[in-house]
Scaffold this motif. Structure first.
Motif, PDB file in Angstrom:
ATOM      1  N   LEU A 105      -5.468   7.383  16.024  1.00  0.00           N
ATOM      2  CA  LEU A 105      -4.896   7.706  14.717  1.00  0.00           C
ATOM      3  C   LEU A 105      -4.532   6.429  13.982  1.00  0.00           C
ATOM      4  O   LEU A 105      -4.799   6.281  12.781  1.00  0.00           O
ATOM      5  CB  LEU A 105      -3.653   8.586  14.872  1.00  0.00           C
ATOM      6  CG  LEU A 105      -3.908  10.075  15.048  1.00  0.00           C
ATOM      7  CD1 LEU A 105      -2.601  10.819  15.247  1.00  0.00           C
ATOM      8  CD2 LEU A 105      -4.650  10.654  13.831  1.00  0.00           C
ATOM      9  N   LEU A 106      -3.949   5.480  14.704  1.00  0.00           N
ATOM     10  CA  LEU A 106      -3.558   4.224  14.087  1.00  0.00           C
ATOM     11  C   LEU A 106      -4.798   3.466  13.609  1.00  0.00           C
ATOM     12  O   LEU A 106      -4.817   2.910  12.506  1.00  0.00           O
ATOM     13  CB  LEU A 106      -2.762   3.386  15.092  1.00  0.00           C
ATOM     14  CG  LEU A 106      -1.893   2.299  14.500  1.00  0.00           C
ATOM     15  CD1 LEU A 106      -0.853   2.872  13.556  1.00  0.00           C
ATOM     16  CD2 LEU A 106      -1.204   1.517  15.618  1.00  0.00           C
ATOM     17  N   SER A 124      -8.016   1.584   9.169  1.00  0.00           N
ATOM     18  CA  SER A 124      -9.342   1.270   8.650  1.00  0.00           C
ATOM     19  C   SER A 124      -9.712   2.169   7.468  1.00  0.00           C
ATOM     20  O   SER A 124     -10.788   2.031   6.896  1.00  0.00           O
ATOM     21  CB  SER A 124     -10.382   1.372   9.772  1.00  0.00           C
ATOM     22  OG  SER A 124     -10.354   2.667  10.316  1.00  0.00           O
ATOM     23  N   ASP A 125      -8.832   3.073   7.086  1.00  0.00           N
ATOM     24  CA  ASP A 125      -9.100   3.972   5.965  1.00  0.00           C
ATOM     25  C   ASP A 125      -9.090   3.185   4.649  1.00  0.00           C
ATOM     26  O   ASP A 125      -8.124   2.476   4.355  1.00  0.00           O
ATOM     27  CB  ASP A 125      -8.028   5.069   5.929  1.00  0.00           C
ATOM     28  CG  ASP A 125      -8.281   6.083   4.829  1.00  0.00           C
ATOM     29  OD1 ASP A 125      -8.987   7.068   5.099  1.00  0.00           O
ATOM     30  OD2 ASP A 125      -7.791   5.872   3.695  1.00  0.00           O
ATOM     31  N   GLU A 157       0.500  -3.118  -2.026  1.00  0.00           N
ATOM     32  CA  GLU A 157       1.517  -2.686  -2.982  1.00  0.00           C
ATOM     33  C   GLU A 157       2.643  -1.921  -2.287  1.00  0.00           C
ATOM     34  O   GLU A 157       3.817  -2.119  -2.590  1.00  0.00           O
ATOM     35  CB  GLU A 157       0.826  -1.825  -4.074  1.00  0.00           C
ATOM     36  CG  GLU A 157       1.755  -1.227  -5.122  1.00  0.00           C
ATOM     37  CD  GLU A 157       2.691  -2.242  -5.794  1.00  0.00           C
ATOM     38  OE1 GLU A 157       2.374  -3.451  -5.808  1.00  0.00           O
ATOM     39  OE2 GLU A 157       3.763  -1.813  -6.266  1.00  0.00           O
ATOM     40  N   VAL A 158       2.293  -1.072  -1.326  1.00  0.00           N
ATOM     41  CA  VAL A 158       3.307  -0.299  -0.611  1.00  0.00           C
ATOM     42  C   VAL A 158       4.199  -1.247   0.201  1.00  0.00           C
ATOM     43  O   VAL A 158       5.427  -1.132   0.191  1.00  0.00           O
ATOM     44  CB  VAL A 158       2.658   0.771   0.299  1.00  0.00           C
ATOM     45  CG1 VAL A 158       3.709   1.446   1.176  1.00  0.00           C
ATOM     46  CG2 VAL A 158       1.921   1.816  -0.537  1.00  0.00           C
ATOM     47  N   GLN A 185       5.181   7.915   4.544  1.00  0.00           N
ATOM     48  CA  GLN A 185       4.655   9.197   4.099  1.00  0.00           C
ATOM     49  C   GLN A 185       3.492   9.000   3.126  1.00  0.00           C
ATOM     50  O   GLN A 185       2.462   9.655   3.231  1.00  0.00           O
ATOM     51  CB  GLN A 185       5.782  10.019   3.454  1.00  0.00           C
ATOM     52  CG  GLN A 185       5.411  11.465   3.196  1.00  0.00           C
ATOM     53  CD  GLN A 185       4.976  12.168   4.483  1.00  0.00           C
ATOM     54  OE1 GLN A 185       5.694  12.163   5.472  1.00  0.00           O
ATOM     55  NE2 GLN A 185       3.771  12.744   4.484  1.00  0.00           N
ATOM     56  N   GLN A 186       3.663   8.041   2.188  1.00  0.00           N
ATOM     57  CA  GLN A 186       2.586   7.776   1.212  1.00  0.00           C
ATOM     58  C   GLN A 186       1.311   7.331   1.905  1.00  0.00           C
ATOM     59  O   GLN A 186       0.215   7.752   1.543  1.00  0.00           O
ATOM     60  CB  GLN A 186       3.030   6.689   0.219  1.00  0.00           C
ATOM     61  CG  GLN A 186       4.059   7.199  -0.781  1.00  0.00           C
ATOM     62  CD  GLN A 186       4.349   6.185  -1.879  1.00  0.00           C
ATOM     63  OE1 GLN A 186       3.691   5.149  -1.972  1.00  0.00           O
ATOM     64  NE2 GLN A 186       5.324   6.483  -2.715  1.00  0.00           N
ATOM     65  N   LEU A 187       1.457   6.464   2.907  1.00  0.00           N
ATOM     66  CA  LEU A 187       0.271   5.977   3.625  1.00  0.00           C
ATOM     67  C   LEU A 187      -0.402   7.122   4.378  1.00  0.00           C
ATOM     68  O   LEU A 187      -1.617   7.292   4.338  1.00  0.00           O
ATOM     69  CB  LEU A 187       0.646   4.852   4.598  1.00  0.00           C
ATOM     70  CG  LEU A 187       1.096   3.538   3.958  1.00  0.00           C
ATOM     71  CD1 LEU A 187       1.488   2.533   5.048  1.00  0.00           C
ATOM     72  CD2 LEU A 187      -0.003   2.941   3.073  1.00  0.00           C
TER      73      LEU A 187
END
Ligand code: GDP
Length: 327
Positions: free
Chosen positions: A286-287, A292-293, A302-303, A319-321
């Motif tokens: 998952l990580l 890699s997304d 930016e985040v 949460q945004q990521l």
């Protein structure tokens, strides 16, 4: 490695105990290529029913305590007694070329040239998760190839002990007497993982110090809660150099496993380890996917900046990521 992996050929060769095929099979489980990973899983599925017959022993200790001397002495004794001994290592900090803990040809030279032993250096540098996965899968290969003793060495620093303890039946901590405080340098967490503790270099002028250190460690262990009611961690002394006390250390390792077995805990421990391993892989994958997304990567600078500057809480940022993953 050929482009089309001959899984059936690898399975056959491993089961026949071929060293050359075994080496190729290990290289396959260590590969990061997607097609290799798939072939490796197919191979492991076929070999899994033939695995499980080994005594899996983790051996840990800080550099210089005598791990390689100990493993060479122990391994040679075991092969002389008719055992087939595999030696693996977990050392995520090393690379094959830069002096992996088992990569150095001068280490365990005698055992490495012993027909009854198979010494494999740590997979080349990578994440601990990746190295640990390859090592767990290599244990399956070794057992399927008929190795009945699997020794997994790890350096006594950081998280690698925890990873190794999660893949073995018995975790042996090697230490030495130090001038002053012998407990210095042994983290409580590591002591808690130990099923057997051996104070090495109990020879010549160091013998009395080693015995004193062992007494002190016994005292320290009494303060800890044992991981199972079936076993109390013994503290022994030995000399990998002279061989004194080595048999007793090995007997303690066998006794520990026998105690687990008698209490029905060995099977449970191994089953728990398999499930824990599954979750480890899920977390790692998952990580990987997250990192890699393309959408996540684009948003990341930016985040991160917003979190750094206090414009966004870490929880909201996470949460945004996560929302971007697959979105
Ligand atoms: P490792 O870094 O833990 O693998 O330690 P090594 O096996 O390389 O040993 C470190 C040093 O300690 C070497 O010089 C060994 O010869 C020495 N050594 C290892 N075991 C013993 C022992 O039982 N007694 C004594 N006196 N020296 C030892």
């Amino acid at each position: 490695m050929p482009r089309e992996v001959d899984v059936a050929g690898l399975v056959k060769g491993v089961l026949a105990g071929s060293r050359a095929v075994l080496a190729r099979a290990i290289t396959l489980v260590e590969s990061h290529r997607t097609d290799h990973r798939e072939a490796a899983q197919q191979m492991l599925m076929e070999l899994l029913p033939h695995a499980g017959g080994g005594r899996r022993v983790g051996i840990s200790g800080v550099p210089g305590v005598g791990k390689s001397t100990f493993i060479e002495a122990l391994g040679t004794r075991l092969t002389a007694a008719g055992h087939r001994v595999a030696v693996l290592a977990v050392d995520p900090s090393s690379t094959r070329t830069m002096g992996s803990i088992l990569g150095d040809k001068t280490r365990m030279a005698r055992l490495a040239s012993d027909d009854g032993a198979f010494v494999r250096p740590s997979p080349s540098a990578g994440t601990l998760g990746g190295v640990a996965r390859a090592t767990r899968e290599t244990i399956v290969l070794m057992e399927a190839a008929g190795y009945d003793v699997v020794l997994v060495e790890t350096v006594g620093v950081g998280q690698s002990e925890v990873a190794v303890a999660a893949m073995v039946d018995t975790f042996l901590l090697l230490t030495i007497a130090r001038t002053g405080d012998s407990l210095q340098g042994i983290k409580k967490g590591i002591l808690e993982l130990a099923d057997v503790v051996a104070v090495n270099k109990a020879d010549g002028p160091h013998e009395a110090d080693a015995r004193a250190a062992a007494r002190e460690l016994r005292g320290a262990l009494r303060m800890l809660t044992p991981s199972t009611a079936a076993w109390t961690t013994p503290v022994l002394t030995c000399s990998a150099q002279t061989g004194a006390g080595m048999d007793e250390v090995w007997t303690a390792v066998l006794d520990h496993r026998a105690a687990l077995e008698a209490a029905g805990e060995l099977e449970r421990r191994r089953a728990d380890q398999q499930v824990e391993w599954m979750w480890r892989v899920v977390r790692d994958r998952l990580l990987d996917r997250l990192q890699s997304d393309p959408g996540v990567r684009a948003a990341l600078p930016e985040v991160e900046r917003a979190v750094r500057d206090g414009e966004l809480t870490p929880t909201l940022a996470a949460q945004q990521l996560l929302d971007r993953l697959g979105g």
